[in-house]
Design a protein around this motif. Structure first.
Motif, short mmCIF file in Angstrom:
data_model
loop_
_atom_site.label_atom_id
_atom_site.label_comp_id
_atom_site.label_asym_id
_atom_site.label_seq_id
_atom_site.Cartn_x
_atom_site.Cartn_y
_atom_site.Cartn_z
N GLN A 244 19.60 21.25 -41.14
CA GLN A 244 20.23 22.55 -40.98
C GLN A 244 21.34 22.74 -42.00
OE1 GLN A 244 17.51 23.16 -38.12
NE2 GLN A 244 18.85 24.69 -38.98
N ASN A 245 22.00 21.63 -42.36
CA ASN A 245 23.00 21.65 -43.43
C ASN A 245 23.02 20.28 -44.07
OD1 ASN A 245 25.17 21.96 -45.14
ND2 ASN A 245 26.71 21.76 -43.54
N VAL A 246 22.18 20.10 -45.09
CA VAL A 246 22.04 18.78 -45.71
C VAL A 246 23.35 18.30 -46.33
CG1 VAL A 246 19.55 18.95 -46.12
CG2 VAL A 246 21.15 19.84 -47.84
N ASN A 247 24.23 19.22 -46.68
CA ASN A 247 25.49 18.81 -47.31
C ASN A 247 26.38 17.98 -46.38
OD1 ASN A 247 24.66 20.24 -49.53
ND2 ASN A 247 25.90 22.03 -49.09
N SER A 248 26.16 18.08 -45.08
CA SER A 248 26.97 17.30 -44.16
C SER A 248 26.24 16.04 -43.69
CB SER A 248 27.38 18.16 -42.95
OG SER A 248 26.24 18.62 -42.25
N TYR A 249 25.15 15.70 -44.38
CA TYR A 249 24.43 14.48 -44.02
C TYR A 249 25.37 13.26 -44.06
CZ TYR A 249 21.77 10.22 -44.40
OH TYR A 249 21.33 8.94 -44.18
N GLY A 250 25.18 12.37 -43.10
CA GLY A 250 25.84 11.07 -43.11
C GLY A 250 27.18 11.00 -42.43
N LYS A 251 27.74 12.15 -42.06
CA LYS A 251 29.08 12.14 -41.47
C LYS A 251 29.09 11.52 -40.08
CE LYS A 251 30.74 16.19 -44.01
NZ LYS A 251 31.25 17.59 -43.93
N THR A 252 27.96 11.56 -39.37
CA THR A 252 27.91 11.03 -38.00
C THR A 252 27.45 9.58 -37.95
OG1 THR A 252 25.62 11.81 -37.70
CG2 THR A 252 27.39 13.33 -37.10
N LEU A 253 27.14 8.99 -39.09
CA LEU A 253 26.69 7.60 -39.10
C LEU A 253 27.86 6.64 -38.87
CD1 LEU A 253 24.31 7.71 -42.20
CD2 LEU A 253 23.64 7.67 -39.78
N GLU A 254 27.55 5.48 -38.32
CA GLU A 254 28.60 4.48 -38.11
C GLU A 254 29.24 4.08 -39.43
OE1 GLU A 254 29.15 -0.03 -36.20
OE2 GLU A 254 27.21 1.01 -36.09
N HIS A 255 28.41 3.98 -40.46
CA HIS A 255 28.90 3.72 -41.81
C HIS A 255 28.54 4.95 -42.65
CE1 HIS A 255 29.67 -0.40 -40.62
NE2 HIS A 255 28.41 -0.49 -40.18
N PRO A 256 29.44 5.91 -42.77
CA PRO A 256 29.13 7.19 -43.41
C PRO A 256 28.57 7.05 -44.83
CG PRO A 256 31.22 7.33 -42.25
CD PRO A 256 30.81 5.88 -42.24
N VAL A 257 27.60 7.90 -45.12
CA VAL A 257 26.96 7.99 -46.43
C VAL A 257 26.94 9.46 -46.80
CG1 VAL A 257 24.84 7.64 -47.74
CG2 VAL A 257 25.53 5.95 -46.01
N THR A 258 27.31 9.80 -48.02
CA THR A 258 27.26 11.21 -48.42
C THR A 258 25.84 11.59 -48.81
OG1 THR A 258 27.68 10.84 -50.78
CG2 THR A 258 29.62 11.04 -49.32
N PHE A 259 25.58 12.89 -48.80
CA PHE A 259 24.28 13.38 -49.21
C PHE A 259 24.01 13.01 -50.67
CE2 PHE A 259 21.60 17.20 -50.51
CZ PHE A 259 20.42 16.62 -50.07
N ALA A 260 25.02 13.11 -51.49
CA ALA A 260 24.86 12.76 -52.91
C ALA A 260 24.49 11.28 -53.07
CB ALA A 260 26.15 13.07 -53.68
N GLN A 261 25.12 10.42 -52.29
CA GLN A 261 24.78 8.99 -52.35
C GLN A 261 23.34 8.75 -51.90
OE1 GLN A 261 27.97 7.60 -49.82
NE2 GLN A 261 29.26 7.00 -51.55
N LEU A 262 22.91 9.46 -50.87
CA LEU A 262 21.52 9.34 -50.42
C LEU A 262 20.57 9.77 -51.53
CD1 LEU A 262 19.47 8.84 -48.10
CD2 LEU A 262 19.71 11.28 -47.55
N LEU A 263 20.88 10.87 -52.20
CA LEU A 263 20.02 11.36 -53.28
C LEU A 263 19.89 10.33 -54.40
CD1 LEU A 263 21.10 15.11 -53.54
CD2 LEU A 263 18.85 14.26 -52.88
N ARG A 264 20.98 9.67 -54.72
CA ARG A 264 20.93 8.65 -55.79
C ARG A 264 19.97 7.53 -55.40
NH1 ARG A 264 24.68 9.59 -59.71
NH2 ARG A 264 26.64 10.65 -59.14
N GLN A 265 19.97 7.15 -54.12
CA GLN A 265 19.05 6.10 -53.66
C GLN A 265 17.60 6.58 -53.69
OE1 GLN A 265 20.42 3.75 -50.11
NE2 GLN A 265 22.13 5.21 -50.14
N ILE A 266 17.40 7.83 -53.29
CA ILE A 266 16.04 8.38 -53.27
C ILE A 266 15.47 8.47 -54.68
CG2 ILE A 266 14.70 10.47 -52.76
CD1 ILE A 266 16.56 10.89 -50.35
N GLU A 267 16.33 8.80 -55.64
CA GLU A 267 15.86 8.95 -57.01
C GLU A 267 15.31 7.64 -57.57
OE1 GLU A 267 16.86 11.29 -61.06
OE2 GLU A 267 18.29 11.32 -59.42
#
Length: 483
Positions: A244-267
């Motif tokens: 619903q808002n990918v920009n806020s991905y990772g904020k609820t994780l125990e070890h937060p990850v930003t959406f940008a960091q996730l994208l770097r891993q996916i690439e």
């Protein structure tokens, strides 16, 4: 995991497991016994049909629901003349609800001709208490009702319905549970949506989504990466990351990850050619994300960035948490980093209290940004949202006039903007055989523009260089270019 599970090895005479997803595979095995019995009785495999209403999140949910039904043994039907019919509903606008109610009368007619037919309703619309009460009161032939938080339980709910012989209503107010490793039946072999998160915490005053989808819940990055790697191994070259808002991905994780960091891993995933995502909320689109988009060789140059209104006053009442000036400044930064970015948006006309001056501010944003396309909507009152009780309803004839003016200008600009790549060669992912022109195929450039060019079904799923010969305003006609 699910490709390795043999449902015939489950002991369905024992109690079901309590842990997920083992519990759901148990019920799939149990449900399959009923499907087999029905097949033996009728001499053919029973059929199932899913009708999806609404967004790409719903479409992805339907692929999971279809995966469960396929695993159980149903054959996919082309229409509602099936043994099991499921409507996956949307409730963002009132007309979405009315579509479902309109179709239910038809289903009732079909069920009278096919008494063993099962009818199920799920999705966002079912999360509204008034809707569930109406279904219970006026649509007694509906067998199963469930919401957005427990779609993984489809086989279990079917089993409950068969055992209890009465309607099953299973609506959860919310959940923090994400059940991984369940079957999925994808619509396309070469591209796929992938949920990276669920729910929304933004509470825009007009929007029902946080109430029906629940609070934000992010999937673990390792689970996302594992799913993507599996998809690529199956031939997927393009993914759409969904939230619903990918920009806020990772904020609820125990070890937060930003959406940008996730994208770097996916690439880093070898074999993945294109990465798309939606939807991005302007209020928290970070500089880090802009930088990743600038540097990436796989992220598509298309960004859906809903503005909703160009009036700072209306944006504040909408609880969007940015101003007109901030939105325009964000667009400027994005275009500076990615000059050929395709920008699309959502715009609401007729929000309570919208004046002509407010509307002209929206038109000003349209003129200044020059969106590639815009999804334009007339405000739809949704019970339970703050906007539903706001004063200042805009007269219907005024709303219609503003909507028509906006749509006309949006389409004019879109036609002009989308012609910018004329007489160049661009890579096109071929998606289907053209439904209107014999001997042609249809695909999309990375900026999401549609291209038609001569070809056959052997090209589907391939990324082909295409010379863009003619712009038709919203799409191109081209010819395959030599590599």
């Amino acid at each position: 995991m699910y490709n390795e599970i043999d449902l015939d090895k489950f002991d369905i005479s024992s109690d079901p497991p309590t842990e997920e997803p083992a519990r759901q595979y148990y019920f799939m095995a149990k449900c399959r016994e009923w499907v087999r019995a029905l097949e033996q009785k009728n001499g053919c495999r029973p059929t199932a049909f899913i009708q999806t209403f609404g967004c790409q999140m719903n479409a992805r949910d339907s692929e999971k629901l279809q995966g469960i039904l396929t695993q159980v043994g149903f054959r996919e039907a082309k229409d509602e003349k099936a043994d099991f019919v499921l409507y996956n509903t949307c409730t963002v606008r009132e007309n979405a609800n009315q579509k479902v109610y309109g179709r239910l009368g038809y289903l009732n007619t079909l069920k009278k001709k096919n008494p063993h037919m099962l009818i199920a309703l799920c999705g966002c619309m079912m999360q509204e208490p008034d809707v569930v009460r109406k279904i219970k009161k006026s649509y007694g032939f509906v067998d199963i009702v469930f919401g957005t938080h427990n779609i993984f339980k489809l086989a279990e709910l079917i089993c409950q319905r068969l055992e209890q012989k009465n309607r099953i209503v299973d609506i959860l107010d919310g959940t923090d549970q994400i059940v991984e490793e369940l079957p999925t039946e994808r619509k396309f072999p070469f591209k796929s949506g992938v949920n990276i998160m669920f729910g929304c915490n933004n509470f825009c005053s007009y929007c029902i989504v946080p109430y029906v989808r629940g609070r934000e819940r992010s999937r673990q990055p390792e689970d996302i990466l594992a799913e993507l790697q599996k998809l690529v191994s199956e031939g997927v070259v393009e993914v759409m990351l969904l939230g619903q808002n990918v920009n806020s991905y990772g904020k609820t994780l125990e070890h937060p990850v930003t959406f940008a960091q996730l994208l770097r891993q996916i690439e880093e995933i070898e074999g993945l050619r294109r990465i798309r995502f939606m939807t991005s909320h302007p209020k928290d689109l970070s500089e880090e994300l802009i930088q990743v988009m600038r540097e990436s060789t796989k992220i598509c140059h298309h960004l859906h960035l809903p503005v909703q209104s160009g009036s700072t006053r209306i944006l504040k009442v909408m609880n969007r948490r940015y101003t007109k000036e901030q939105y325009l400044e964000l667009v400027e930064r994005i275009r500076e980093a990615v000059p050929d970015i395709s920008l699309t948006t959502d715009i609401i006309v007729g929000f309570p209290g919208e004046s002509e001056e407010d509307f002209l501010e929206t038109m000003d944003v349209v003129e200044r940004v020059r969106f590639d396309s815009a999804f334009t909507f007339i405000y739809s009152r949704r019970t339970g949202t703050p906007a539903a009780s706001m004063e200042g309803a805009v007269p219907e004839e005024v709303v219609k006039d503003r909507f028509d003016r906006l749509l006309t200008r949006v389409q004019q600009i879109s036609s002009e903007v989308c012609a910018r790549d004329l007489h160049t060669t661009r890579e096109v992912l071929v998606e289907t055989v053209d439904g209107h022109l014999d001997g042609y195929v249809t695909g999309r450039m990375d900026n999401n523009t549609v291209v038609h060019f001569p070809g056959d079904s052997s090209l589907i799923g391939s990324i082909v260089p295409v010379y863009l010969e003619e712009s038709k305003g919203f799409y191109y006609m081209g010819t395959a270019a030599s590599r």
